[in-house]
Design a protein around this motif. Structure first.
Motif, PDB file in Angstrom:
ATOM      1  N   UNK A 183       0.832  -1.201   0.000  1.00 30.55           N
ATOM      2  CA  UNK A 183       0.000   0.000   0.000  1.00 30.55           C
ATOM      3  C   UNK A 183       0.868   1.254   0.000  1.00 30.55           C
ATOM      4  N   UNK A 184       1.955   1.228   0.775  1.00 29.01           N
ATOM      5  CA  UNK A 184       2.868   2.368   0.812  1.00 29.01           C
ATOM      6  C   UNK A 184       3.504   2.591  -0.555  1.00 29.01           C
ATOM      7  N   UNK A 185       3.849   1.513  -1.239  1.00 28.81           N
ATOM      8  CA  UNK A 185       4.428   1.651  -2.581  1.00 28.81           C
ATOM      9  C   UNK A 185       3.411   2.245  -3.551  1.00 28.81           C
ATOM     10  N   UNK A 186       2.144   1.917  -3.367  1.00 25.74           N
ATOM     11  CA  UNK A 186       1.099   2.530  -4.201  1.00 25.74           C
ATOM     12  C   UNK A 186       0.996   4.027  -3.923  1.00 25.74           C
ATOM     13  N   UNK A 187       1.162   4.404  -2.652  1.00 29.27           N
ATOM     14  CA  UNK A 187       1.166   5.828  -2.319  1.00 29.27           C
ATOM     15  C   UNK A 187       2.341   6.537  -2.987  1.00 29.27           C
ATOM     16  N   UNK A 188       3.500   5.867  -3.019  1.00 32.39           N
ATOM     17  CA  UNK A 188       4.660   6.457  -3.690  1.00 32.39           C
ATOM     18  C   UNK A 188       4.389   6.618  -5.188  1.00 32.39           C
ATOM     19  N   UNK A 189       3.751   5.616  -5.783  1.00 35.23           N
ATOM     20  CA  UNK A 189       3.395   5.715  -7.201  1.00 35.23           C
ATOM     21  C   UNK A 189       2.446   6.882  -7.436  1.00 35.23           C
ATOM     22  N   UNK A 190       1.449   7.058  -6.524  1.00 38.17           N
ATOM     23  CA  UNK A 190       0.502   8.162  -6.662  1.00 38.17           C
ATOM     24  C   UNK A 190       1.225   9.502  -6.525  1.00 38.17           C
ATOM     25  N   UNK A 191       2.168   9.573  -5.580  1.00 43.19           N
ATOM     26  CA  UNK A 191       2.936  10.804  -5.402  1.00 43.19           C
ATOM     27  C   UNK A 191       3.743  11.130  -6.655  1.00 43.19           C
ATOM     28  N   UNK A 192       4.299  10.092  -7.285  1.00 39.33           N
ATOM     29  CA  UNK A 192       5.072  10.305  -8.509  1.00 39.33           C
ATOM     30  C   UNK A 192       4.178  10.789  -9.643  1.00 39.33           C
TER      31      UNK A 192
END
Length: 222
Positions: free
Chosen positions: A157-166
């Protein structure tokens, strides 16, 4: 003369037992204040430390109704400080990570990897405590594997947040992503969280069980 033997229990447990929860909270607040002062990137600081900004008030507000074990309290405080350091410098530029990289000839600053190990190590005890105290899983053989799965799910889930931030921030989110040019950084992050959660359960489950029993006994007396 009575021999004095060192406490064999893990370091976070010993610290949490000696230091009252209020003192640990004060240390975290002070660490966050220092971290925010002069942070290299304000947006990155917020994104990295938002878990502390949300979690600390929640723990304080629910403490009387749902106090945590000393082990978990100490681990949460330690994790908060790790996040505060990463937020202040950005994970790719933490000085101690640069020293480790240069000393051992690594290809990148490893503080990000350490942060993701902690992302599994500490939440494993948090998830274990919540499941043990609020679900029928106490003593079940499914407790450990489901705890690890929950930690790995949070890491994903955290990696998905990083993708969204990118997607939203473009190159402005590079400091938050901290990939340091590694195309497999996402996979490494989740793998580190998996290792952290597994090691945490192997090392701390027995201590955690003792503290859970002691906490329940204390609550019955009250």
């Amino acid at each position: 003369m009575t021999a004095v033997h060192p406490d064999p229990r893990p370091f976070p447990h010993r610290v949490a037992r000696r230091v009252p929860p209020a003192a640990l909270a004060a240390v975290v607040v002070a660490g966050m204040a220092v971290s925010a002062w002069g942070a290299r990137d304000r947006t990155t600081w917020f994104l990295e430390t938002v878990w502390v900004l949300a979690g600390l008030p929640l723990v304080v507000l629910t403490w009387r109704r749902f106090p945590l074990t000393g082990l978990l309290t100490g681990l949460l405080a330690a994790h908060a400080l790790v996040l505060a350091v990463g937020g202040h410098y950005t994970y790719a530029e933490v000085p101690v990570g640069d020293w480790v990289r240069d000393t051992f000839g690594l290809a990148r600053n490893p503080y990000d990897r350490f942060g993701h190990l902690m992302q599994g190590f500490v939440p494993a005890i948090l998830v274990r405590e919540l499941l043990t105290r609020t679900s029928p899983l106490r003593g079940s053989r499914w407790l450990a594997p489901l705890t690890v799965c929950a930690c790995l799910a949070f890491s994903a889930f955290f990696e998905l947040l990083e993708w969204l931030a990118a997607e939203i921030g473009g190159h402005g989110a590079d400091a938050f992503l901290a990939t340091q040019g590694d195309v497999w950084d996402t996979q490494w992050d989740m793998f580190c969280a998996l290792i952290g959660a597994t090691v945490s359960l192997l090392l701390l489950s027995r201590v955690h069980d003792r503290q859970l029993r002691a906490l329940e006994a204390a609550q019955r007396v009250v």
